[in-house]
Motif scaffolding. Structure first.
Motif, short mmCIF file in Angstrom:
data_model
loop_
_atom_site.label_atom_id
_atom_site.label_comp_id
_atom_site.label_asym_id
_atom_site.label_seq_id
_atom_site.Cartn_x
_atom_site.Cartn_y
_atom_site.Cartn_z
N ILE A 32 1.01 -1.12 -0.06
CA ILE A 32 0.01 0.29 -0.49
C ILE A 32 0.99 0.91 0.27
O ILE A 32 1.03 1.62 1.20
CB ILE A 32 -0.64 -0.12 1.62
CG1 ILE A 32 -1.59 -1.60 1.83
CG2 ILE A 32 -1.85 0.86 1.34
CD1 ILE A 32 -2.87 -1.32 2.50
N ASP A 33 0.65 1.98 -1.10
CA ASP A 33 1.32 3.47 -0.66
C ASP A 33 0.92 4.23 0.23
O ASP A 33 -0.03 4.20 -0.29
CB ASP A 33 1.72 3.73 -2.32
CG ASP A 33 2.29 3.01 -3.42
OD1 ASP A 33 3.30 2.09 -3.00
OD2 ASP A 33 2.25 2.65 -4.39
N ASN A 34 1.82 6.06 0.47
CA ASN A 34 1.34 6.22 1.46
C ASN A 34 0.08 7.28 0.82
O ASN A 34 -0.89 7.38 2.08
CB ASN A 34 2.89 6.93 1.80
CG ASN A 34 3.72 6.00 2.66
OD1 ASN A 34 3.42 5.24 3.41
ND2 ASN A 34 4.25 7.24 2.49
N ASP A 35 0.18 8.02 0.36
CA ASP A 35 -1.39 7.78 -1.04
C ASP A 35 -2.47 7.58 -0.66
O ASP A 35 -3.60 7.82 -0.87
CB ASP A 35 -0.99 8.57 -1.81
CG ASP A 35 -0.52 7.42 -3.29
OD1 ASP A 35 -0.12 6.19 -2.95
OD2 ASP A 35 -0.33 8.42 -4.69
N GLU A 36 -2.44 6.09 -0.56
CA GLU A 36 -3.90 5.03 -0.98
C GLU A 36 -4.23 4.91 0.18
O GLU A 36 -5.60 4.87 0.25
CB GLU A 36 -3.04 3.90 -1.27
CG GLU A 36 -2.24 3.43 -2.72
CD GLU A 36 -3.10 3.85 -3.92
OE1 GLU A 36 -4.23 4.82 -3.76
OE2 GLU A 36 -2.78 4.48 -4.99
N TRP A 37 -3.43 5.26 1.28
CA TRP A 37 -4.41 5.21 3.11
C TRP A 37 -5.61 6.91 2.59
O TRP A 37 -6.63 6.32 4.05
CB TRP A 37 -3.25 5.73 3.98
CG TRP A 37 -2.43 4.67 4.49
CD1 TRP A 37 -1.16 4.31 3.69
CD2 TRP A 37 -2.50 3.56 4.68
NE1 TRP A 37 -0.78 3.03 4.04
CE2 TRP A 37 -1.25 2.66 4.31
CE3 TRP A 37 -4.08 3.08 6.20
CZ2 TRP A 37 -1.47 1.16 5.13
CZ3 TRP A 37 -4.19 1.37 5.52
CH2 TRP A 37 -3.17 0.76 5.36
N ARG A 38 -5.82 7.65 2.18
CA ARG A 38 -6.10 9.11 2.34
C ARG A 38 -6.63 9.55 3.86
O ARG A 38 -7.93 9.53 4.04
CB ARG A 38 -7.35 8.86 0.99
CG ARG A 38 -7.13 8.68 0.23
CD ARG A 38 -8.62 8.30 -0.84
NE ARG A 38 -7.82 8.24 -2.11
CZ ARG A 38 -6.88 6.92 -2.73
NH1 ARG A 38 -6.71 6.15 -2.67
NH2 ARG A 38 -7.23 7.18 -4.44
N GLY A 39 -5.35 9.31 4.61
CA GLY A 39 -5.83 9.74 5.58
C GLY A 39 -6.52 9.17 6.78
O GLY A 39 -6.58 9.46 7.61
N GLN A 40 -7.14 7.88 6.59
CA GLN A 40 -7.38 6.88 7.40
C GLN A 40 -6.78 6.66 7.88
O GLN A 40 -5.27 6.24 8.20
CB GLN A 40 -7.98 6.19 6.36
CG GLN A 40 -9.32 6.01 5.09
CD GLN A 40 -9.59 4.64 4.68
OE1 GLN A 40 -10.47 4.17 5.08
NE2 GLN A 40 -8.93 4.58 3.69
N ALA A 41 -7.33 6.20 9.51
CA ALA A 41 -6.83 5.51 11.02
C ALA A 41 -7.10 3.96 10.62
O ALA A 41 -8.21 4.18 11.18
CB ALA A 41 -7.14 6.35 11.78
N ILE A 42 -5.79 3.09 10.40
CA ILE A 42 -6.45 1.73 9.89
C ILE A 42 -5.42 1.18 11.03
O ILE A 42 -4.44 0.89 10.88
CB ILE A 42 -6.90 1.02 8.82
CG1 ILE A 42 -7.47 2.14 8.04
CG2 ILE A 42 -6.94 -0.53 8.94
CD1 ILE A 42 -7.62 1.94 6.97
N ASP A 43 -6.22 -0.12 11.76
CA ASP A 43 -5.05 -1.10 12.66
C ASP A 43 -6.16 -2.62 12.51
O ASP A 43 -6.78 -2.73 11.65
CB ASP A 43 -5.04 -0.64 13.80
CG ASP A 43 -6.60 -0.95 14.85
OD1 ASP A 43 -7.59 -1.86 14.58
OD2 ASP A 43 -6.88 -0.05 15.60
N SER A 44 -5.47 -3.32 13.22
CA SER A 44 -5.93 -4.77 12.86
C SER A 44 -6.49 -5.02 13.65
O SER A 44 -7.95 -6.03 12.67
CB SER A 44 -4.65 -5.10 13.92
OG SER A 44 -4.41 -4.69 15.33
N ASN A 45 -8.28 -3.94 14.20
CA ASN A 45 -9.40 -4.07 14.81
C ASN A 45 -9.74 -4.10 13.71
O ASN A 45 -11.76 -4.34 13.83
CB ASN A 45 -9.60 -4.15 15.52
CG ASN A 45 -8.80 -4.65 16.52
OD1 ASN A 45 -7.97 -5.86 17.03
ND2 ASN A 45 -7.79 -3.83 17.74
#
Length: 72
Positions: A32-45
């Motif tokens: 996953i490239d950094n720009d694909e996160w689009r500011g989302q906070a995602i964790d293992s849950n």
């Protein structure tokens, strides 16, 4: 290298420097490239939906993620 498009829903977790996507059928390495996160906070849950390209090389398979979205 063989490339094809894919979409799936999975749990996302980190194993060292790799990110892995796990669902009922198994686990696959994803990129996953950094720009694909689009500011989302995602964790293992979190359950996520990803789409991207499956890249098959001689001894490895991975997904190059183009879109990632948190489901819950």
């Amino acid at each position: 290298m063989v490339t094809q498009r894919i979409g799936l829903t999975c749990l996302l977790w980190r194993n060292g420097s790799f990110r892995l996507c796990q669902d009922s059928t198994g686990t696959i390495t994803i990129e996953i490239d950094n720009d694909e996160w689009r500011g989302q906070a995602i964790d293992s849950n979190d359950v996520v939906e990803i789409s991207g390209e499956v890249e098959k090389e001689f001894r490895s398979v991975k997904i190059d993620v183009k879109v990632i979205q948190k489901i819950k």
